[in-house]
Design an enzyme around this catalytic site. Structure first.
Site, PDB file in Angstrom:
ATOM      1  N   ASP A 188       0.849  -1.190   0.000  1.00 17.43           N
ATOM      2  CA  ASP A 188       0.000   0.000   0.000  1.00 17.43           C
ATOM      3  C   ASP A 188       0.888   1.243   0.000  1.00 17.43           C
ATOM      4  O   ASP A 188       1.332   1.714   1.045  1.00 17.43           O
ATOM      5  CB  ASP A 188      -0.926   0.011   1.218  1.00 17.43           C
ATOM      6  CG  ASP A 188      -1.924   1.167   1.162  1.00 17.43           C
ATOM      7  OD1 ASP A 188      -1.708   2.119   0.382  1.00 17.43           O
ATOM      8  OD2 ASP A 188      -2.913   1.122   1.915  1.00 17.43           O
ATOM      9  N   HIS A 193       0.576   8.043   3.729  1.00 15.94           N
ATOM     10  CA  HIS A 193       1.227   7.394   4.864  1.00 15.94           C
ATOM     11  C   HIS A 193       2.733   7.627   4.918  1.00 15.94           C
ATOM     12  O   HIS A 193       3.415   7.076   5.787  1.00 15.94           O
ATOM     13  CB  HIS A 193       0.923   5.896   4.831  1.00 15.94           C
ATOM     14  CG  HIS A 193      -0.530   5.601   4.707  1.00 15.94           C
ATOM     15  ND1 HIS A 193      -1.446   5.923   5.694  1.00 15.94           N
ATOM     16  CD2 HIS A 193      -1.263   5.061   3.687  1.00 15.94           C
ATOM     17  CE1 HIS A 193      -2.663   5.576   5.297  1.00 15.94           C
ATOM     18  NE2 HIS A 193      -2.579   5.054   4.087  1.00 15.94           N
ATOM     19  N   ILE A 208      -0.247   9.644   8.315  1.00 15.05           N
ATOM     20  CA  ILE A 208      -0.964   8.808   9.277  1.00 15.05           C
ATOM     21  C   ILE A 208      -0.661   7.335   9.013  1.00 15.05           C
ATOM     22  O   ILE A 208      -0.214   6.964   7.931  1.00 15.05           O
ATOM     23  CB  ILE A 208      -2.486   9.052   9.213  1.00 15.05           C
ATOM     24  CG1 ILE A 208      -3.042   8.661   7.837  1.00 15.05           C
ATOM     25  CG2 ILE A 208      -2.802  10.502   9.540  1.00 15.05           C
ATOM     26  CD1 ILE A 208      -4.564   8.782   7.733  1.00 15.05           C
ATOM     27  N   GLY A 211      -4.850   2.393   8.015  1.00 17.81           N
ATOM     28  CA  GLY A 211      -5.898   1.760   8.804  1.00 17.81           C
ATOM     29  C   GLY A 211      -5.756   0.253   8.844  1.00 17.81           C
ATOM     30  O   GLY A 211      -6.016  -0.396   9.867  1.00 17.81           O
TER      31      GLY A 211
END
Length: 285
Positions: A188, A193, A208, A211
């Protein structure tokens, strides 16, 4: 409108071959914080090839995460700005344990499109089978901010009644400062990120955590704490992403045991338990 619901739902499913090795499994496990203490026999099941088992949430990155959320945004009828996209929820159903290495066929399609007013929600469903039959089914709920309001159905509510009483177990898991950089190597590569400038454009002070990294860390905590470390007991795993996590923070994971399932709530301990994962259920044998 950038999202044409009728066109997206009518589009032909996309199928492709995926494959993974023990090294991919080990990298994923390290990306969700496995391997500490490095010589702990329980951790070696996640890191040492001679003892390796596969945490079921590896299904979200098997084959380098293809097809994945980014792939879903290139489906017919979908044309959106990546900076407006958030991963809203994830559900996984296991048909049998995931082998340490393998090849399979992944077939994905837009299974639903919902109008939430200020956002649209796409449900990207991926079914994976190998030569022995079905392996798993993944549903990713993708929120696209600013793309709702066309009068479509709102869809079912994912919200569950909150667990009552004190949790049966509470554990904390520290997130490394470089956790997102390590996790993204499993496939990903969303710049949200890793790239501070992109994160700011998306409305965040800094990059961040994925998830799905929190998702994997939480399942590992449940398996290790309440399921005797037996990954084969997991039957399904569902969550709603309720808030962001930043690398360097600490997850507080609260678990309630019920018949055949564990209900879970995850918060950011550093921010007064600000919700991170909600409506989270692990069904097990």
């Amino acid at each position: 409108m950038p999202i044409d619901a009728a066109k997206a739902l009518a589009a032909e499913p996309r199928s492709g071959e995926i494959g993974w090795t023990a090294k991919d499994v080990q990298l994923y496990h390290l990306g969700i914080g496995a391997g500490s203490p490095a010589t702990d026999p329980d951790e070696l099941r996640y890191t040492l090839e001679s003892r390796l088992h596969v945490l079921p949430s590896f299904a979200t990155v098997a084959g380098a995460g293809k097809p994945g959320v980014i792939s879903g945004l290139s489906m017919p009828g979908v044309d959106v700005d990546l900076a407006r996209v958030l991963h809203g929820g994830q559900s996984l159903r296991l048909h049998r344990p995931i082998p340490v290495a393998g090849t399979a066929t992944a077939t994905s399609r837009i299974a639903a499109v919902y109008d939430k007013g200020k956002a649209a929600v796409l449900v990207l469903r991926t079914d994976v089978t190998d030569a022995d039959g079905p392996l798993w089914t993944n549903d990713a709920q993708i929120f696209v901010r600013g793309e709702g309001g066309w009068g479509g159905g709102r869809g079912p509510s994912a919200r569950r009644e909150a667990p009552t009483g004190e949790p049966d177990r509470t554990v904390e898991r520290q997130i490394r400062e470089d956790q997102a950089l390590l996790y993204r190597l499993s496939g990903d590569y969303n710049p949200l990120h890793a790239d501070p400038e992109f994160a700011k454009r998306a409305g965040f002070d800094r990059p961040i955590l994925h998830g799905l990294c929190t998702y994997g860390m939480t399942l590992k905590a449940v398996v290790d704490t309440l399921l005797g470390g037996d990954v084969g007991r997991v039957r399904s795993y569902t969550t709603r992403f309720a808030g962001v996590v930043y690398p360097g923070e600490t997850l507080r994971i609260r678990m309630w045991q019920e018949q055949g399932r564990v209900r879970v709530a995850v918060g950011a301990a550093d921010r007064d338990d600000a919700p991170v994962l909600a409506d989270t259920v692990v069904e097990h044998s």
